[in-house]
Design a protein around this motif. Structure first.
Motif, short mmCIF file in Angstrom:
data_model
loop_
_atom_site.label_atom_id
_atom_site.label_comp_id
_atom_site.label_asym_id
_atom_site.label_seq_id
_atom_site.Cartn_x
_atom_site.Cartn_y
_atom_site.Cartn_z
N SER A 131 -5.71 8.95 -2.65
CA SER A 131 -5.37 8.21 -1.44
C SER A 131 -5.40 6.71 -1.69
CB SER A 131 -6.38 8.55 -0.34
OG SER A 131 -7.67 8.18 -0.75
N GLN A 132 -4.72 5.98 -0.81
CA GLN A 132 -4.69 4.52 -0.88
C GLN A 132 -6.12 3.97 -0.87
OE1 GLN A 132 -2.23 2.39 -1.28
NE2 GLN A 132 -3.35 0.50 -0.85
N ALA A 133 -6.97 4.56 -0.02
CA ALA A 133 -8.34 4.06 0.09
C ALA A 133 -9.08 4.19 -1.24
CB ALA A 133 -9.09 4.83 1.18
N SER A 191 -6.42 -1.31 5.18
CA SER A 191 -5.76 -1.90 4.04
C SER A 191 -5.20 -3.26 4.42
CB SER A 191 -4.64 -0.99 3.56
OG SER A 191 -3.98 -1.60 2.49
N LYS A 192 -5.38 -4.25 3.54
CA LYS A 192 -4.88 -5.58 3.88
C LYS A 192 -3.41 -5.74 3.57
CE LYS A 192 -8.47 -8.74 4.53
NZ LYS A 192 -9.16 -9.97 4.16
N SER A 193 -2.86 -4.80 2.79
CA SER A 193 -1.48 -4.96 2.36
C SER A 193 -0.53 -5.00 3.54
CB SER A 193 -1.09 -3.82 1.42
OG SER A 193 -2.06 -3.67 0.42
N MET A 198 -5.49 9.38 6.06
CA MET A 198 -4.96 8.40 5.12
C MET A 198 -4.15 7.33 5.84
SD MET A 198 -3.65 10.41 1.76
CE MET A 198 -4.69 11.66 1.02
N ARG A 233 -7.79 4.35 -4.19
CA ARG A 233 -7.22 3.38 -5.14
C ARG A 233 -7.81 2.00 -4.93
NH1 ARG A 233 -2.09 5.62 -4.35
NH2 ARG A 233 -1.76 4.14 -2.67
N GLU A 234 -7.93 1.60 -3.66
CA GLU A 234 -8.45 0.26 -3.38
C GLU A 234 -9.91 0.13 -3.78
OE1 GLU A 234 -7.61 -1.08 0.60
OE2 GLU A 234 -5.46 -0.81 0.35
N ASP A 275 -6.47 5.13 8.09
CA ASP A 275 -7.28 4.28 7.23
C ASP A 275 -6.44 3.15 6.62
OD1 ASP A 275 -9.72 3.98 5.20
OD2 ASP A 275 -7.88 4.06 4.03
N THR A 276 -5.24 3.50 6.15
CA THR A 276 -4.38 2.49 5.56
C THR A 276 -3.91 1.47 6.60
OG1 THR A 276 -3.64 4.09 3.92
CG2 THR A 276 -2.28 2.13 4.17
N ALA A 306 0.87 -1.17 0.00
CA ALA A 306 0.00 0.00 0.00
C ALA A 306 0.90 1.22 0.00
CB ALA A 306 -0.88 0.01 1.25
N GLN A 307 0.48 2.28 -0.68
CA GLN A 307 1.36 3.43 -0.81
C GLN A 307 0.77 4.70 -0.23
OE1 GLN A 307 2.64 2.93 -4.95
NE2 GLN A 307 4.12 4.55 -4.58
N LEU A 308 1.59 5.44 0.47
CA LEU A 308 1.16 6.75 0.98
C LEU A 308 2.16 7.75 0.46
CD1 LEU A 308 0.57 5.73 4.68
CD2 LEU A 308 -1.18 6.59 3.14
#
Lengths: 341, 230
Positions: B143-145, A242-244, A234, B147-148, A237-238, A167-169
């Motif tokens: 944002s990552q969200a 995010s599952k990554s 962000m 994108r997902e 949330d990530t 996952a990218q920030l």
């Protein structure tokens, strides 16, 4: 219920939805308005639409059946699996742009570790990330190899949409949707098929507020968040949704966000954190740093005790700057002798 | 010769993705040519020329761009084949969201961008749904969200496609794409007899034929009326 290309046309829509509730959004995303026809089989539903209407809507039943069967297959494996847990990734050296061997033997990064990446712009940081994301097997220009849990990785990491490795920030990311903070996180949670949704959403918003200098409410539109608040949301949330297993951060700007807490939040969610940065505080917070030159890793440096002491000094300075900033904003005068609290 | 059709909404990043991918193909010693289809204007051919890529451009002008594409794709294929290149890439903008230039048995790539909004996958028809590879661009600015969520929406309208994220500016992801599109065993020398993956919408009304006046008495042929009743 047996789902394959032969059986699918004769299955009743209602039964399908009962067995696989996630198909509701699949139908909606594909513009299949089944409401009022729940009792029909798919084949009857398409027949009753009529040739002209199907053409208008660009619906091809055969293609739809294939996509549906594939989607169900993917979702079943997504929902049912005990995800392979990524405990570590290992980078094995290749070569730089001139073909010269990279200056390290093997770099293993475990979950809960932070590695920083330093080097001039254009030196090859995105290629390194690319190699990790693509789990390179000596088949990219750098000839690097990436191992997961010390083993040759499962090819699924390359192509799966639901199981992305990284996952990218990054610095220039923005929110582009026109939603409130709550709706936004809810949308993300929905796409991840999270079960205890309310709780997870509340937790993300709380964590984001812990990181942000200025608080925001769940009803704030995401596009009106400040830079620091956006980054805080962000990151929270990530970290949580995010599952990554690997998070790549491209610099965290030093404004409106508690960077140390942000990194700790990611680590507490058991992520592997790679962070490209020019900021000495971030670079030294890492356990190790990768130095990139001419497209290759020229060195891997472990942060020394001396450097950790320098880090504490820098952090003190940083706090001082932040406290001055706070005071100036609230209209106070700065005093030379003042202690920093 | 390998033939690859690339298509996607205007300004989604098709040309940048293709240019970056060509760099990687060239490094493997493969020669590439491009046929660029557009509607009124394009200067992308200059970008290809500057990159040393042989290019032909076709502007459909007053004709339906996708119909124009199908009527010319065989000639373009012959041009590529005779130039002796290993890979010919056709690039066309999907302008009405209903058409798609994909051909059965020919690799099809759809390029769409994260900025276009999360309901976009729902709005694009066969161009997205019947592509083999979907490339999502501009991921570096959302944002990552987002994108997902966007990728999962794309997946739900085309679960069979390989979905890739490419940054058209840095080229991140384009090397990976280049490994998926070339197949030594593929040898296309003509498209004669091949079929489109999806029929294009039929449209033959008086306005197709140049009518400009408004009103029922000027409308002939394939006409449909909007339903304004409650």
């Amino acid at each position: 219920m047996l789902i394959n290309l032969k059986t699918i046309p004769n299955l009743i829509i209602e039964d399908l939805l009962l067995e696989y509730p996630f198909l509701d959004s699949f139908f909606s995303n594909n513009n299949i308005v089944y409401q009022g026809n729940e009792g029909k089989s798919l084949a009857d539903y398409f027949d009753d639409l009529g040739q002209e209407h199907r053409e208008d809507m660009a619906i091809d039943p055969d293609l739809f059946y294939q996509q549906l069967v594939e989607f169900v297959k993917q979702m079943i494996s997504f929902l049912g699996k005990d995800n392979e847990i990524v405990e570590s990734i290992t980078i094995l050296p290749g070569n730089d742009k001139s073909g010269i061997a990279e200056g390290f033997t093997k770099l293993e990064i475990k979950k809960g570790q932070i590695i920083s990446i330093v080097g001039p712009t254009g030196s090859g940081k995105s290629r390194l990330l690319g190699d990790i994301e693509w789990v390179a097997q000596a088949d990219t220009p750098t000839n690097r190899r990436i191992l997961i849990n010390n083993d040759k990785p499962d090819p699924k990491w390359r192509f799966s949409t639901s199981d992305k490795l990284v996952a990218q920030l990054s610095q220039n990311m923005n929110f582009v949707m026109d939603l409130s903070v709550y709706q936004f996180v809810e949308l993300h949670a929905e796409s991840r098929l999270v079960e205890n949704r309310e709780e997870v959403i509340a937790n993300i918003i709380k964590k984001a507020n812990d990181l942000a200098g200025e608080k925001f409410s769940p009803h704030t539109p995401i596009t009106s968040l400040s830079g620091g608040q956006s980054r805080a949301l962000m990151i929270a949330d990530t970290a949580i949704l995010s599952k990554s297993p690997i998070i790549l951060i491209d610099e965290i700007e030093n404004a409106g966000i508690d960077r140390k807490r942000a990194l700790n939040l990611l680590l507490s969610e058991n992520k592997i954190v790679l962070m490209a940065t020019h900021d000495p505080i971030l670079a030294l917070m890492a356990d190790k740093r990768i130095v990139i030159k001419n497209g290759g890793i020229s060195k891997v440096i472990e942060t020394t005790i001396e450097e950790r002491q320098i880090l504490s000094t820098l952090e003190e300075l940083d706090k001082k700057i932040l406290s001055y900033r706070r005071k100036l904003r609230s209209g106070e005068r700065l005093l030379e002798e003042e202690s920093i609290h | 010769m390998n033939l690859i059709t690339v298509s996607g909404p205007p300004s989604s990043g098709k040309t940048s993705v293709i240019l970056k991918t060509i760099e990687s193909l060239k490094k493997r010693g493969l020669s590439v040519a491009v046929a660029k289809f557009d509607c009124l204007y394009t200067d992308d051919d200059v970008l290809y020329k500057n990159a040393g890529v042989p290019v032909k451009k076709g502007l459909s002008g007053a004709l339906c761009p996708d119909h124009y594409f199908v009527s010319n794709v065989e000639e373009v294929t012959q041009w590529g084949y005779k130039s002796g290149v290993d890979v010919l890439i056709s690039e066309s903008a999907g302008l009405c969201n209903r058409c798609s230039p994909y051909i059965k048995g020919i690799k099809a790539i759809c390029v769409i961008d994260n900025l276009s909004g999360i309901n976009t996958p729902k709005k694009i028809g066969p161009m997205l749904k019947s592509a083999d590879i979907v490339v999502i661009t501009k991921g570096d600015i959302v944002s990552q969200a987002e994108r997902e969520v966007f990728a999962s929406r794309v997946n739900s309208v085309n679960p069979k496609a390989t979905i890739m994220h490419i940054n058209g500016l840095t080229g991140q992801g384009s090397f990976e794409l280049s490994t998926l599109i070339y197949d030594e065993k593929d040898n296309i020398d003509t498209l004669k007899g091949k079929e489109l993956r999806f029929p294009m919408p039929s449209a033959l009304c008086s306005y197709c034929l140049g009518e400009t006046r408004i009103g029922e008495s000027y409308q002939m042929g394939n006409i449909r009326k909007i339903n304004l009743e409650d």
